[in-house]
Design a protein around this motif. Structure first.
Motif, PDB file in Angstrom:
ATOM      1  N   GLY A   1      28.834   3.953  20.605  1.00 30.58           N
ATOM      2  CA  GLY A   1      27.477   4.164  21.132  1.00 30.58           C
ATOM      3  C   GLY A   1      27.294   4.811  22.404  1.00 30.58           C
ATOM      4  O   GLY A   1      28.148   4.927  23.151  1.00 30.58           O
ATOM      5  N   VAL A   2      25.853   5.410  22.609  1.00 31.16           N
ATOM      6  CA  VAL A   2      25.753   5.886  24.022  1.00 31.16           C
ATOM      7  C   VAL A   2      26.112   5.192  25.181  1.00 31.16           C
ATOM      8  O   VAL A   2      26.532   5.510  25.973  1.00 31.16           O
ATOM      9  CB  VAL A   2      24.294   6.580  24.189  1.00 31.16           C
ATOM     10  CG1 VAL A   2      23.309   5.493  24.183  1.00 31.16           C
ATOM     11  CG2 VAL A   2      24.204   7.470  25.139  1.00 31.16           C
ATOM     12  N   GLU A   3      25.724   3.620  25.067  1.00 33.98           N
ATOM     13  CA  GLU A   3      25.951   2.975  25.971  1.00 33.98           C
ATOM     14  C   GLU A   3      27.562   2.655  26.485  1.00 33.98           C
ATOM     15  O   GLU A   3      27.951   2.513  27.602  1.00 33.98           O
ATOM     16  CB  GLU A   3      25.254   1.321  25.615  1.00 33.98           C
ATOM     17  CG  GLU A   3      23.847   1.165  25.769  1.00 33.98           C
ATOM     18  CD  GLU A   3      23.431   1.534  24.330  1.00 33.98           C
ATOM     19  OE1 GLU A   3      24.111   1.720  23.331  1.00 33.98           O
ATOM     20  OE2 GLU A   3      22.116   1.634  24.069  1.00 33.98           O
ATOM     21  N   GLU A   4      28.249   2.419  25.383  1.00 30.17           N
ATOM     22  CA  GLU A   4      29.753   2.243  25.372  1.00 30.17           C
ATOM     23  C   GLU A   4      30.108   3.603  25.823  1.00 30.17           C
ATOM     24  O   GLU A   4      31.065   3.789  26.838  1.00 30.17           O
ATOM     25  CB  GLU A   4      30.164   2.352  24.092  1.00 30.17           C
ATOM     26  CG  GLU A   4      29.835   0.790  23.690  1.00 30.17           C
ATOM     27  CD  GLU A   4      30.242   0.527  22.009  1.00 30.17           C
ATOM     28  OE1 GLU A   4      30.410  -0.661  21.840  1.00 30.17           O
ATOM     29  OE2 GLU A   4      29.929   1.514  21.350  1.00 30.17           O
ATOM     30  N   PHE A   5      29.741   4.725  25.392  1.00 28.30           N
ATOM     31  CA  PHE A   5      30.263   6.161  26.254  1.00 28.30           C
ATOM     32  C   PHE A   5      29.932   6.118  27.554  1.00 28.30           C
ATOM     33  O   PHE A   5      30.538   6.535  28.376  1.00 28.30           O
ATOM     34  CB  PHE A   5      29.407   7.200  25.480  1.00 28.30           C
ATOM     35  CG  PHE A   5      29.953   8.577  25.716  1.00 28.30           C
ATOM     36  CD1 PHE A   5      30.987   9.217  25.107  1.00 28.30           C
ATOM     37  CD2 PHE A   5      29.133   9.366  26.539  1.00 28.30           C
ATOM     38  CE1 PHE A   5      31.443  10.495  25.504  1.00 28.30           C
ATOM     39  CE2 PHE A   5      29.504  10.681  26.784  1.00 28.30           C
ATOM     40  CZ  PHE A   5      30.645  11.353  26.381  1.00 28.30           C
ATOM     41  N   ARG A   6      28.771   5.753  28.105  1.00 29.73           N
ATOM     42  CA  ARG A   6      28.222   5.946  29.520  1.00 29.73           C
ATOM     43  C   ARG A   6      29.228   5.115  30.187  1.00 29.73           C
ATOM     44  O   ARG A   6      29.630   5.388  31.112  1.00 29.73           O
ATOM     45  CB  ARG A   6      26.866   5.186  29.615  1.00 29.73           C
ATOM     46  CG  ARG A   6      25.656   5.985  29.090  1.00 29.73           C
ATOM     47  CD  ARG A   6      24.480   5.081  29.188  1.00 29.73           C
ATOM     48  NE  ARG A   6      23.366   5.686  28.774  1.00 29.73           N
ATOM     49  CZ  ARG A   6      22.046   5.209  28.398  1.00 29.73           C
ATOM     50  NH1 ARG A   6      22.087   3.988  28.565  1.00 29.73           N
ATOM     51  NH2 ARG A   6      21.119   6.163  28.104  1.00 29.73           N
ATOM     52  N   TYR A   7      29.668   3.772  29.662  1.00 28.96           N
ATOM     53  CA  TYR A   7      30.457   2.735  30.388  1.00 28.96           C
ATOM     54  C   TYR A   7      31.901   3.470  30.516  1.00 28.96           C
ATOM     55  O   TYR A   7      32.401   3.469  31.638  1.00 28.96           O
ATOM     56  CB  TYR A   7      30.605   1.660  29.565  1.00 28.96           C
ATOM     57  CG  TYR A   7      31.432   0.465  30.340  1.00 28.96           C
ATOM     58  CD1 TYR A   7      30.671  -0.421  31.261  1.00 28.96           C
ATOM     59  CD2 TYR A   7      32.666   0.211  29.948  1.00 28.96           C
ATOM     60  CE1 TYR A   7      31.489  -1.380  31.995  1.00 28.96           C
ATOM     61  CE2 TYR A   7      33.238  -0.814  30.523  1.00 28.96           C
ATOM     62  CZ  TYR A   7      32.763  -1.579  31.689  1.00 28.96           C
ATOM     63  OH  TYR A   7      33.467  -2.524  32.082  1.00 28.96           O
ATOM     64  N   ASP A   8      32.485   4.105  29.683  1.00 30.84           N
ATOM     65  CA  ASP A   8      33.667   4.780  29.532  1.00 30.84           C
ATOM     66  C   ASP A   8      33.598   5.769  30.909  1.00 30.84           C
ATOM     67  O   ASP A   8      34.454   6.188  31.536  1.00 30.84           O
ATOM     68  CB  ASP A   8      34.067   5.367  28.322  1.00 30.84           C
ATOM     69  CG  ASP A   8      35.396   6.018  28.307  1.00 30.84           C
ATOM     70  OD1 ASP A   8      36.447   5.474  28.961  1.00 30.84           O
ATOM     71  OD2 ASP A   8      35.376   7.171  27.968  1.00 30.84           O
ATOM     72  N   CYS A   9      32.560   6.852  30.553  1.00 26.71           N
ATOM     73  CA  CYS A   9      32.297   7.825  31.517  1.00 26.71           C
ATOM     74  C   CYS A   9      32.325   7.429  32.957  1.00 26.71           C
ATOM     75  O   CYS A   9      33.135   8.130  33.861  1.00 26.71           O
ATOM     76  CB  CYS A   9      31.211   9.045  31.352  1.00 26.71           C
ATOM     77  SG  CYS A   9      31.481   9.764  29.851  1.00 26.71           S
ATOM     78  N   VAL A  10      31.474   6.503  33.369  1.00 24.28           N
ATOM     79  CA  VAL A  10      31.395   6.116  34.892  1.00 24.28           C
ATOM     80  C   VAL A  10      32.632   5.521  35.474  1.00 24.28           C
ATOM     81  O   VAL A  10      32.672   5.493  36.617  1.00 24.28           O
ATOM     82  CB  VAL A  10      30.220   5.383  35.125  1.00 24.28           C
ATOM     83  CG1 VAL A  10      28.792   5.947  34.821  1.00 24.28           C
ATOM     84  CG2 VAL A  10      30.104   4.106  34.389  1.00 24.28           C
ATOM     85  N   GLN A  11      33.560   4.873  34.579  1.00 18.54           N
ATOM     86  CA  GLN A  11      34.870   4.597  35.111  1.00 18.54           C
ATOM     87  C   GLN A  11      35.794   5.673  35.659  1.00 18.54           C
ATOM     88  O   GLN A  11      36.424   5.153  36.607  1.00 18.54           O
ATOM     89  CB  GLN A  11      35.451   3.770  33.942  1.00 18.54           C
ATOM     90  CG  GLN A  11      34.897   2.477  33.721  1.00 18.54           C
ATOM     91  CD  GLN A  11      35.936   1.794  32.407  1.00 18.54           C
ATOM     92  OE1 GLN A  11      36.705   1.096  33.041  1.00 18.54           O
ATOM     93  NE2 GLN A  11      35.146   1.765  31.336  1.00 18.54           N
ATOM     94  N   ARG A  12      35.467   6.915  35.203  1.00 17.30           N
ATOM     95  CA  ARG A  12      36.400   7.902  35.694  1.00 17.30           C
ATOM     96  C   ARG A  12      35.779   8.894  36.629  1.00 17.30           C
ATOM     97  O   ARG A  12      36.397   9.629  37.289  1.00 17.30           O
ATOM     98  CB  ARG A  12      36.664   8.644  34.538  1.00 17.30           C
ATOM     99  CG  ARG A  12      37.740   7.951  33.605  1.00 17.30           C
ATOM    100  CD  ARG A  12      38.267   9.091  32.472  1.00 17.30           C
ATOM    101  NE  ARG A  12      37.099   9.535  31.793  1.00 17.30           N
ATOM    102  CZ  ARG A  12      36.757   9.099  30.805  1.00 17.30           C
ATOM    103  NH1 ARG A  12      37.217   7.689  30.212  1.00 17.30           N
ATOM    104  NH2 ARG A  12      35.875   9.389  30.126  1.00 17.30           N
ATOM    105  N   MET A  13      34.308   9.062  36.614  1.00 17.59           N
ATOM    106  CA  MET A  13      33.825  10.023  37.381  1.00 17.59           C
ATOM    107  C   MET A  13      32.817   9.396  38.146  1.00 17.59           C
ATOM    108  O   MET A  13      31.969   8.685  38.157  1.00 17.59           O
ATOM    109  CB  MET A  13      33.343  11.400  36.536  1.00 17.59           C
ATOM    110  CG  MET A  13      32.440  10.934  35.200  1.00 17.59           C
ATOM    111  SD  MET A  13      31.984  11.921  34.022  1.00 17.59           S
ATOM    112  CE  MET A  13      33.725  12.212  33.132  1.00 17.59           C
TER     113      MET A  13
END
Length: 195
Positions: A126-138
């Motif tokens: 979901g969007v929350e999980e996608f957000r969590y993944d993205c902010v760990q890298r960028m």
């Protein structure tokens, strides 16, 4: 340029496989990746059985990558895979192919990566999980950029389900690696990419 095939594959090396950020892949990266995956999927827990499972998956992936990518093999095998060697291996084994035709260990990694991202274990990214993944890298200063990236990935079926199911994630991952165009739908699978 950020979404060129070369940059997408370099992203995979830099942010998914090169855990120690030394610019090349080696067995140590995949040992660390096994531990990271075990801890993240377990939300801090790291059982010996799950760690052993991930060590098997990640070391199998490493062995498969060395078979596909280490073009400077014995007698001068240096135990490392450069970004260029990895790109050539992806080109040889993934370009124009569907997920089902990918090397087995790579498929196991993709499935494991999905499970790691599916924080609430509901079978959807979901969007929350996608957000969590993205902010760990960028570095991101506006959540809208991440949300827009996520929504660009969704088809009508994904929207009905409320996110990306494993089969859709596999399809998009295969496009990310296997489609050499600069504007394939999967360009934003890992959020906005940097050069």
């Amino acid at each position: 340029m950020a979404y060129s095939w070369d940059n997408r594959v370099a992203f995979i090396v830099r942010y998914l496989y090169d855990i120690d950020n030394n610019g090349y892949l080696d067995a140590h990266d995949f040992q660390c990746l096994a531990l990271r995956t075990c801890i993240l999927e377990g939300k801090g827990d790291c059982s010996a059985a799950r760690l052993q499972k991930y060590e098997h998956v990640m070391l199998s992936l490493w062995e498969e990558i060395t078979q596909l990518a280490d073009f400077d093999k014995v007698p001068d095998y240096d135990g490392t895979i450069s970004v260029e060697e990895f790109k050539q291996a992806v080109k040889n084994s993934c370009i124009g192919k569907k997920y089902e035709d990918f090397p087995q260990a790579m498929k196991a990694f993709i499935e494991t990566n999905f499970r790691m991202l599916d924080i609430n274990a509901d079978g959807l990214l979901g969007v929350e999980e996608f957000r969590y993944d993205c902010v760990q890298r960028m570095v991101v200063d506006d959540i809208k950029v991440i949300d827009d990236a996520f929504h660009s990935l969704l088809n009508d079926d994904d929207r009905r389900k409320g996110g990306l199911a494993l089969s859709r994630y596999q399809e998009l991952f295969a496009q990310f690696l296997g489609d050499q165009s600069d504007n394939c739908q999967a360009n934003l699978l890992f959020g906005p990419l940097e050069l």
